[in-house]
Enzyme design. Structure first.
Site, PDB file in Angstrom:
ATOM      1  N   SER A 189       0.938  -1.150  -0.060  1.00  0.00           N
ATOM      2  CA  SER A 189      -0.034   0.195   0.066  1.00  0.00           C
ATOM      3  C   SER A 189       0.889   1.360   0.016  1.00  0.00           C
ATOM      4  CB  SER A 189      -0.898   0.041   1.153  1.00  0.00           C
ATOM      5  OG  SER A 189      -2.070   0.929   0.985  1.00  0.00           O
ATOM      6  N   ASP A 212      -5.531  -3.069  -3.195  1.00  0.00           N
ATOM      7  CA  ASP A 212      -4.455  -2.721  -1.792  1.00  0.00           C
ATOM      8  C   ASP A 212      -3.931  -4.004  -0.995  1.00  0.00           C
ATOM      9  OD1 ASP A 212      -3.342  -1.828   0.546  1.00  0.00           O
ATOM     10  OD2 ASP A 212      -4.684  -0.157   0.559  1.00  0.00           O
TER      11      ASP A 212
END
Length: 303
Positions: A46, A171
């Site tokens: 991320s 993500d």
């Protein structure tokens, strides 16, 4: 440019995600670079993948700007860009355009290429929920790097899903470790870990609310809903493993002493205060970090 080398070869450097909370991580990155601390394996998920990219380009000013001043750019993203289908964070612009020369956040691709360190950038594959880590063997152009950083950072619903080599990703924090590339570091053979966190030491992730809502929202990709719902347990379990590694003397965990912002913070003065706090804290901890890594003094980091 002189040949680049690494001076930390037995410890994996890992960056947690956290959106704009990575303004803290960026302060840590800049101090590590200024101190000449260069790990030979760096992994992130991320927002942590952006920190990986900045660290490996050895560009402290870019690291600091990425999660502070950059938030004031008109195209950075907001509800207007979200309604246009570009995302609350305008991902294509942030990752794929601004890294080009003469753009808002140019990237030092030459230094990244010359850096001998291994890299691991993690994202979740949406059709089956599998965690995928990309390394240097997958990165041949700056576009390849930034496309994977974007995929790793793609928050479902708030950003359009990212496609890499025909597969859809989101993500990596929704994967089985809850947002830490610890599994990739262990798979690479490491037994010592320097981990930069974006939550305070006492934080534990609470259970997800509205499970039926997530299942409806992500019905096209059930693995996303599953990742959201399982993330608290995954995050807290990995955190417990990190604490145990710390107890054994095998991990050094850099926790922010305070974290006054959310992952969507946009106020530049507040972001800058988090960055400055991170720099001050890292300077205070620098001797302990060097001791953990077995380094003496600062030096020039092998340039």
């Amino acid at each position: 440019m002189s040949e680049l080398t690494s001076n930390v070869t037995d410890t994996a450097l890992i960056f947690e995600g956290g959106g704009m909370r990575a303004s803290f991580s960026s302060g840590v990155v800049s101090v590590l670079l200024e101190a000449g601390i260069h790990a030979d394996w760096v992994g992130g998920i991320s927002a942590g993948s952006s920190c990986v990219a900045n660290y490996l380009s050895r560009d402290a000013p870019r690291a600091e700007k990425s999660f502070v001043d950059f938030a004031a750019e008109p195209e950075f993203g907001n509800w207007r860009t979200w309604l246009q289908g570009k995302g609350m964070f305008n991902a294509e612009w942030i990752y794929e355009r601004t890294s080009l020369p003469h753009q808002a956040l140019p990237y030092d691709w030459e230094t990244f290429q010359g850096n001998p360190a291994r890299v691991a950038i993690g994202a979740m594959r949406c059709h089956d929920g599998e965690m995928v880590y990309w390394g240097r063997e997958d990165i041949h152009r700056m576009y390849d790097l930034m496309k994977r950083v974007r995929a790793s950072s793609t928050m479902p619903f708030f950003m359009p899903l990212a496609t890499v080599d025909g597969e859809v990703y989101c993500d990596g924090a929704l994967g089985p470790t809850g947002g830490f590339a610890l599994d990739a570091a262990k798979a690479a053979g490491f037994e010592k870990f320097l981990v930069v966190m974006t939550r305070t030491r006492g934080y534990r992730k609470p259970p997800a609310r509205f499970p039926h809502g997530y299942r409806r929202l992500f019905r096209q990709y059930p693995s996303i809903a599953h990742g959201v719902l399982e993330r608290p347990a995954n995050y807290n379990r990995t955190l417990g493993e990190l604490f145990e590694l710390e107890r054994q003397g095998r991990a050094y965990l850099v926790f922010p002493e305070r974290m006054p912002i959310s992952n969507s913070e946009r106020r530049v003065p507040v972001l800058r205060s988090v960055l400055h706090a991170a720099r001050e804290q890292t300077h205070r901890e620098l001797d302990a970090i060097r001791d953990f890594l077995g380094l003496e003094g600062a030096g020039d980091g092998g340039r």
